[in-house]
Write a protein that holds these residues in place. Structure first.
Motif, short mmCIF file in Angstrom:
data_model
loop_
_atom_site.label_atom_id
_atom_site.label_comp_id
_atom_site.label_asym_id
_atom_site.label_seq_id
_atom_site.Cartn_x
_atom_site.Cartn_y
_atom_site.Cartn_z
N GLU A 117 191.09 86.05 -73.31
CA GLU A 117 190.07 85.66 -72.33
C GLU A 117 190.46 84.35 -71.64
O GLU A 117 190.32 84.21 -70.42
CB GLU A 117 188.70 85.53 -72.99
CG GLU A 117 188.17 86.83 -73.58
CD GLU A 117 187.84 87.89 -72.55
OE1 GLU A 117 187.61 87.56 -71.38
OE2 GLU A 117 187.82 89.08 -72.92
N ARG A 118 190.94 83.38 -72.41
CA ARG A 118 191.38 82.10 -71.83
C ARG A 118 192.54 82.30 -70.87
O ARG A 118 192.60 81.68 -69.80
CB ARG A 118 191.80 81.12 -72.91
CG ARG A 118 190.67 80.50 -73.66
CD ARG A 118 191.22 79.45 -74.61
NE ARG A 118 190.18 78.95 -75.48
CZ ARG A 118 190.36 77.96 -76.34
NH1 ARG A 118 191.55 77.39 -76.44
NH2 ARG A 118 189.38 77.55 -77.10
N ALA A 119 193.48 83.15 -71.28
CA ALA A 119 194.65 83.41 -70.44
C ALA A 119 194.24 84.01 -69.10
O ALA A 119 194.70 83.57 -68.05
CB ALA A 119 195.63 84.34 -71.17
N LEU A 120 193.36 84.99 -69.15
CA LEU A 120 192.93 85.64 -67.91
C LEU A 120 192.12 84.68 -67.03
O LEU A 120 192.23 84.72 -65.82
CB LEU A 120 192.14 86.91 -68.22
CG LEU A 120 192.94 88.02 -68.87
CD1 LEU A 120 192.05 89.16 -69.30
CD2 LEU A 120 194.05 88.51 -67.95
N ALA A 121 191.33 83.82 -67.66
CA ALA A 121 190.54 82.85 -66.90
C ALA A 121 191.43 81.78 -66.26
O ALA A 121 191.08 81.21 -65.23
CB ALA A 121 189.50 82.19 -67.81
N SER A 122 192.60 81.53 -66.84
CA SER A 122 193.48 80.47 -66.35
C SER A 122 194.42 80.95 -65.25
O SER A 122 195.04 80.15 -64.56
CB SER A 122 194.32 79.90 -67.48
OG SER A 122 195.35 80.81 -67.84
N LYS A 123 194.54 82.26 -65.09
CA LYS A 123 195.50 82.81 -64.13
C LYS A 123 195.09 82.46 -62.71
O LYS A 123 193.96 82.70 -62.33
CB LYS A 123 195.61 84.32 -64.29
CG LYS A 123 196.77 84.90 -63.50
CD LYS A 123 197.00 86.33 -63.87
CE LYS A 123 198.21 86.84 -63.11
NZ LYS A 123 197.88 87.67 -62.00
N PRO A 124 196.04 81.88 -61.95
CA PRO A 124 195.71 81.50 -60.57
C PRO A 124 195.39 82.69 -59.67
O PRO A 124 195.76 83.78 -59.92
CB PRO A 124 196.96 80.79 -60.07
CG PRO A 124 198.00 80.93 -61.13
CD PRO A 124 197.38 81.58 -62.30
#
Length: 124
Positions: A117-124
């Motif tokens: 979830e964090r990874a997807l939220a951080s994707k530009p």
């Protein structure tokens, strides 16, 4: 092109690939599975992935080398590295590649889900 994020799983262990893919699909995401970093890079799929989950220790190109290569290609896709090994040199080399997370196998499903979830939220 689907609006559902694609999570690419790169691991030479078939049972690990299947388990991680099953967990990721249960969250509603699309998955792809690759037995080697070379296979993943050759697919060109890294350009569409929302997040990459890669084992560190694999025959041929390691997950650390994959992360390094993606950075060289200009990729900003978040990478979660996983490993069963804990040698300081290996861990430090992994951290130097700036993955969004470095998880030790076996990892808790809840922690893994949080990092996806964090990874997807951080994707530009």
């Amino acid at each position: 092109m689907s609006s559902v994020p694609l999570i690419s799983i790169v691991d030479d262990d078939p049972s690990m690939r299947v388990a991680v893919a099953s967990l990721v699909r249960s969250l509603g995401y699309r998955t792809s599975e690759h037995p080697t970093a070379e296979d993943f890079l050759a697919s060109g799929e890294w350009q569409q992935a929302g997040c990459i989950v890669s084992d560190i220790q694999m025959p041929g190109m390691s997950g650390i080398d994959l992360t390094r290569r993606l950075a060289e290609l200009g990729s900003t896709i978040p990478v979660i590295l996983v490993t069963a090994r804990t040698e300081t040199v290996l861990v430090n080399d992994a951290i130097e590649q700036n993955p969004i997370a470095l998880l030790k196998k076996p990892f808790e499903s809840e922690a893994f889900i949080e990092w996806i979830e964090r990874a997807l939220a951080s994707k530009p």
